[in-house]
Scaffold this motif. Structure first.
Motif, PDB file in Angstrom:
ATOM      1  N   UNK A 161       0.870  -1.175   0.000  1.00 32.31           N
ATOM      2  CA  UNK A 161       0.000   0.000   0.000  1.00 32.31           C
ATOM      3  C   UNK A 161       0.910   1.228   0.000  1.00 32.31           C
ATOM      4  N   UNK A 162       0.828   2.092  -1.013  1.00 34.48           N
ATOM      5  CA  UNK A 162      -0.178   2.161  -2.071  1.00 34.48           C
ATOM      6  C   UNK A 162      -0.063   1.005  -3.067  1.00 34.48           C
ATOM      7  N   UNK A 163      -1.219   0.616  -3.594  1.00 34.39           N
ATOM      8  CA  UNK A 163      -1.272  -0.425  -4.609  1.00 34.39           C
ATOM      9  C   UNK A 163      -1.723   0.210  -5.924  1.00 34.39           C
ATOM     10  N   UNK A 164      -2.010  -0.617  -6.909  1.00 38.40           N
ATOM     11  CA  UNK A 164      -2.394  -0.086  -8.213  1.00 38.40           C
ATOM     12  C   UNK A 164      -3.638   0.792  -8.144  1.00 38.40           C
ATOM     13  N   UNK A 165      -4.566   0.446  -7.267  1.00 37.66           N
ATOM     14  CA  UNK A 165      -5.814   1.216  -7.201  1.00 37.66           C
ATOM     15  C   UNK A 165      -5.579   2.649  -6.721  1.00 37.66           C
ATOM     16  N   UNK A 166      -4.418   2.900  -6.086  1.00 37.79           N
ATOM     17  CA  UNK A 166      -4.120   4.236  -5.593  1.00 37.79           C
ATOM     18  C   UNK A 166      -3.402   5.104  -6.619  1.00 37.79           C
ATOM     19  N   UNK A 167      -2.943   4.496  -7.720  1.00 41.84           N
ATOM     20  CA  UNK A 167      -2.216   5.247  -8.746  1.00 41.84           C
ATOM     21  C   UNK A 167      -3.165   5.639  -9.866  1.00 41.84           C
ATOM     22  N   UNK A 175       1.901  10.332  -3.993  1.00 45.06           N
ATOM     23  CA  UNK A 175       2.201   9.043  -3.373  1.00 45.06           C
ATOM     24  C   UNK A 175       3.577   9.053  -2.725  1.00 45.06           C
ATOM     25  N   UNK A 176       4.554   9.691  -3.374  1.00 41.22           N
ATOM     26  CA  UNK A 176       5.906   9.759  -2.804  1.00 41.22           C
ATOM     27  C   UNK A 176       5.898  10.555  -1.499  1.00 41.22           C
ATOM     28  N   UNK A 177       5.183  11.662  -1.473  1.00 44.53           N
ATOM     29  CA  UNK A 177       5.124  12.467  -0.248  1.00 44.53           C
ATOM     30  C   UNK A 177       4.404  11.721   0.868  1.00 44.53           C
ATOM     31  N   UNK A 178       3.397  10.923   0.510  1.00 45.41           N
ATOM     32  CA  UNK A 178       2.694  10.134   1.519  1.00 45.41           C
ATOM     33  C   UNK A 178       3.623   9.081   2.119  1.00 45.41           C
ATOM     34  N   UNK A 179       4.429   8.441   1.256  1.00 42.84           N
ATOM     35  CA  UNK A 179       5.387   7.454   1.765  1.00 42.84           C
ATOM     36  C   UNK A 179       6.433   8.126   2.641  1.00 42.84           C
ATOM     37  N   UNK A 180       6.908   9.292   2.209  1.00 49.82           N
ATOM     38  CA  UNK A 180       7.900  10.004   3.015  1.00 49.82           C
ATOM     39  C   UNK A 180       7.310  10.393   4.364  1.00 49.82           C
ATOM     40  N   UNK A 236      14.863  -0.378  -3.501  1.00 48.62           N
ATOM     41  CA  UNK A 236      13.926  -0.102  -4.579  1.00 48.62           C
ATOM     42  C   UNK A 236      12.524  -0.463  -4.118  1.00 48.62           C
ATOM     43  N   UNK A 237      11.606   0.474  -4.209  1.00 50.11           N
ATOM     44  CA  UNK A 237      10.192   0.194  -3.955  1.00 50.11           C
ATOM     45  C   UNK A 237       9.467   0.110  -5.295  1.00 50.11           C
ATOM     46  N   UNK A 238       8.691  -0.935  -5.478  1.00 47.61           N
ATOM     47  CA  UNK A 238       7.881  -1.084  -6.679  1.00 47.61           C
ATOM     48  C   UNK A 238       6.419  -0.923  -6.291  1.00 47.61           C
ATOM     49  N   UNK A 239       5.798   0.150  -6.775  1.00 52.08           N
ATOM     50  CA  UNK A 239       4.414   0.424  -6.396  1.00 52.08           C
ATOM     51  C   UNK A 239       3.511  -0.718  -6.853  1.00 52.08           C
ATOM     52  N   UNK A 240       2.797  -1.311  -5.893  1.00 50.37           N
ATOM     53  CA  UNK A 240       1.885  -2.395  -6.199  1.00 50.37           C
ATOM     54  C   UNK A 240       1.884  -3.444  -5.104  1.00 50.37           C
ATOM     55  N   UNK A 241       0.804  -4.218  -5.055  1.00 47.46           N
ATOM     56  CA  UNK A 241       0.696  -5.358  -4.147  1.00 47.46           C
ATOM     57  C   UNK A 241       0.867  -6.613  -4.991  1.00 47.46           C
ATOM     58  N   UNK A 242       2.068  -7.165  -4.991  1.00 45.99           N
ATOM     59  CA  UNK A 242       2.389  -8.276  -5.878  1.00 45.99           C
ATOM     60  C   UNK A 242       2.307  -9.637  -5.202  1.00 45.99           C
ATOM     61  N   UNK A 243       1.548  -9.718  -4.112  1.00 40.87           N
ATOM     62  CA  UNK A 243       1.195 -11.033  -3.579  1.00 40.87           C
ATOM     63  C   UNK A 243       0.176 -11.667  -4.527  1.00 40.87           C
ATOM     64  N   UNK A 244       0.245 -12.977  -4.672  1.00 41.42           N
ATOM     65  CA  UNK A 244      -0.649 -13.701  -5.576  1.00 41.42           C
ATOM     66  C   UNK A 244      -2.109 -13.345  -5.293  1.00 41.42           C
ATOM     67  N   UNK A 245      -2.853 -13.070  -6.355  1.00 47.89           N
ATOM     68  CA  UNK A 245      -4.271 -12.749  -6.216  1.00 47.89           C
ATOM     69  C   UNK A 245      -4.552 -11.275  -6.123  1.00 47.89           C
ATOM     70  N   UNK A 246      -3.501 -10.447  -6.152  1.00 47.53           N
ATOM     71  CA  UNK A 246      -3.693  -9.003  -6.063  1.00 47.53           C
ATOM     72  C   UNK A 246      -3.269  -8.336  -7.372  1.00 47.53           C
ATOM     73  N   UNK A 247      -2.460  -7.319  -7.323  1.00 43.38           N
ATOM     74  CA  UNK A 247      -2.113  -6.589  -8.545  1.00 43.38           C
ATOM     75  C   UNK A 247      -1.352  -7.468  -9.529  1.00 43.38           C
ATOM     76  N   UNK A 248      -1.759  -7.415 -10.781  1.00 46.56           N
ATOM     77  CA  UNK A 248      -1.050  -8.083 -11.865  1.00 46.56           C
ATOM     78  C   UNK A 248      -0.090  -7.066 -12.470  1.00 46.56           C
ATOM     79  N   UNK A 249       1.208  -7.293 -12.320  1.00 49.09           N
ATOM     80  CA  UNK A 249       2.210  -6.332 -12.751  1.00 49.09           C
ATOM     81  C   UNK A 249       2.048  -5.996 -14.239  1.00 49.09           C
ATOM     82  N   UNK A 250       2.071  -4.701 -14.562  1.00 49.33           N
ATOM     83  CA  UNK A 250       1.967  -4.284 -15.952  1.00 49.33           C
ATOM     84  C   UNK A 250       3.257  -4.607 -16.699  1.00 49.33           C
ATOM     85  N   UNK A 251       3.153  -4.710 -18.014  1.00 48.24           N
ATOM     86  CA  UNK A 251       4.331  -4.983 -18.845  1.00 48.24           C
ATOM     87  C   UNK A 251       5.340  -3.843 -18.735  1.00 48.24           C
TER      88      UNK A 251
END
Length: 336
Positions: A161-167, A175-180, A236-251
């Motif tokens: 979190x944030x995940x894809x739905x937040x972008x 999003x960067x300021x929220x993480x900071x 490196x932070x990769x925006x998304x929830x990449x646990x199985x069943x959640x966000x499907x990483x874009x190409x």
């Protein structure tokens, strides 16, 4: 090319990248190498621009802290030769056709041999310390940097979190300021933890300065051991929830994650392995111990996700991620 070959080529490339360039006016890559006593104002005056523009052209997170040997993109005067087009010049000098036309008062794309053109590099989009870039812009930025720390490995995370739905396609800095804000005010760290964040559209945003070690990324709750672990690391932070069943990483993000890893390996002379590209899941967040796949009884996170390039185990990394990074390194080295 085998691993040994990649390492040798990487070392040769690093030697090349550290050669002092000629004066920017005669340099086909329009770069200036910072010398002792330089200031951004002094360099800007020399090349007929402003310190603010140089900051934006070069994505300077700390414009008052120039390092000897650091390379800066600068405007140049260029004399057109046979075969030149505005598009070719824009590609060669990190500019754009519209920017060249505007700087020279051109009303068409027609140019002629002997014509002198002022070529200004493209400005990056910044908000405070955060710098938004494409993959290509980040590649150029990285190889112009003077990194004073020794980097021996970097760690892959996912934000969860944030995940894809937040972008929403444009709220990078929000999003960067929220993480900071969370890292500083909730976790008590001095700054945002990660040096780099990748987004679903394939762009990246610089966060923590590269010459400052990450904070809290290894052994999350054990502040006594993390400084020594993180001293030679990047996060490196990769925006998304990449646990199985959640966000499907874009190409696009997939390509960026692979490219960034390859660029880091080339820049710092690393060979992809569990020692150089590590997953957050392989570290006990209480003790700071690297447990790899032996995590039974340890406090570990799923990060960078149970679906991250096939999974978050060392076997997954060796079979599904490192080979892609090695292949991308070869592709990049050929172009350089």
């Amino acid at each position: 090319m085998n691993k040994k070959g990649i390492s040798i080529v990487s070392l040769v490339l690093m030697m090349f990248l550290n050669i002092s360039p000629a004066l920017a006016a005669n340099n086909p890559r329009n770069t200036y190498e910072v010398k002792s006593g330089d200031t951004l104002w002094k360099i800007a005056s020399t090349y007929g621009t402003t310190a603010t523009d140089l900051k934006l052209i070069n994505g300077l997170q700390q414009p008052d802290l120039l390092l000897v040997g650091q390379k800066l993109r600068v405007p140049i005067m260029y004399e057109v030769v046979a075969g030149d087009t505005l598009w070719k010049l824009s590609q060669a000098f990190n500019s754009s056709v519209s920017l060249i036309k505007s700087a020279n008062g051109l009303t068409s794309n027609v140019i002629y041999v002997g014509q002198k053109l002022k070529i200004i590099p493209t400005k990056l989009t910044m908000s405070g310390q955060f710098v938004l870039m494409t993959r290509e812009q980040f590649r150029d930025w990285l190889f112009n940097q003077k990194i004073t720390r020794k980097i021996t490995f970097f760690q892959e995370h996912h934000t969860y979190s944030p995940s894809y739905k937040n972008f929403n396609g444009s709220n990078y800095f929000t999003l960067m300021n929220a993480m900071k804000d969370y890292h500083v005010n909730e976790m008590g760290w001095s700054d945002i933890s990660q040096q780099l964040t990748t987004f679903p559209d394939g762009t990246v945003v610089l966060g923590r300065p590269f010459n400052t070690p990450p904070q809290g990324s290894f052994g999350l709750t054990n502040k006594s051991v993390t400084p020594s672990i993180e001293a030679n690391a990047l996060a490196i932070e990769n925006v998304g929830n990449f646990d199985v069943g959640n966000d499907q990483m874009t190409a696009e993000q997939r390509e960026t994650i692979i490219t960034v890893a390859a660029l880091f390996c080339i820049k710092f002379g690393l060979t992809p392995s569990v020692d150089s590209i590590t997953y957050h899941h392989w570290w006990d967040m209480n003790t700071g111990e690297r447990v790899l796949d032996n995590n039974k009884g340890h406090a570990v996170k799923t990060c960078p996700g149970t679906g991250f390039f096939g999974g978050n185990s060392t076997t997954d990394a060796k079979n599904n991620f490192y080979p892609l990074v090695r292949k991308k390194m070869q592709e990049i080295l050929v172009t350089m």
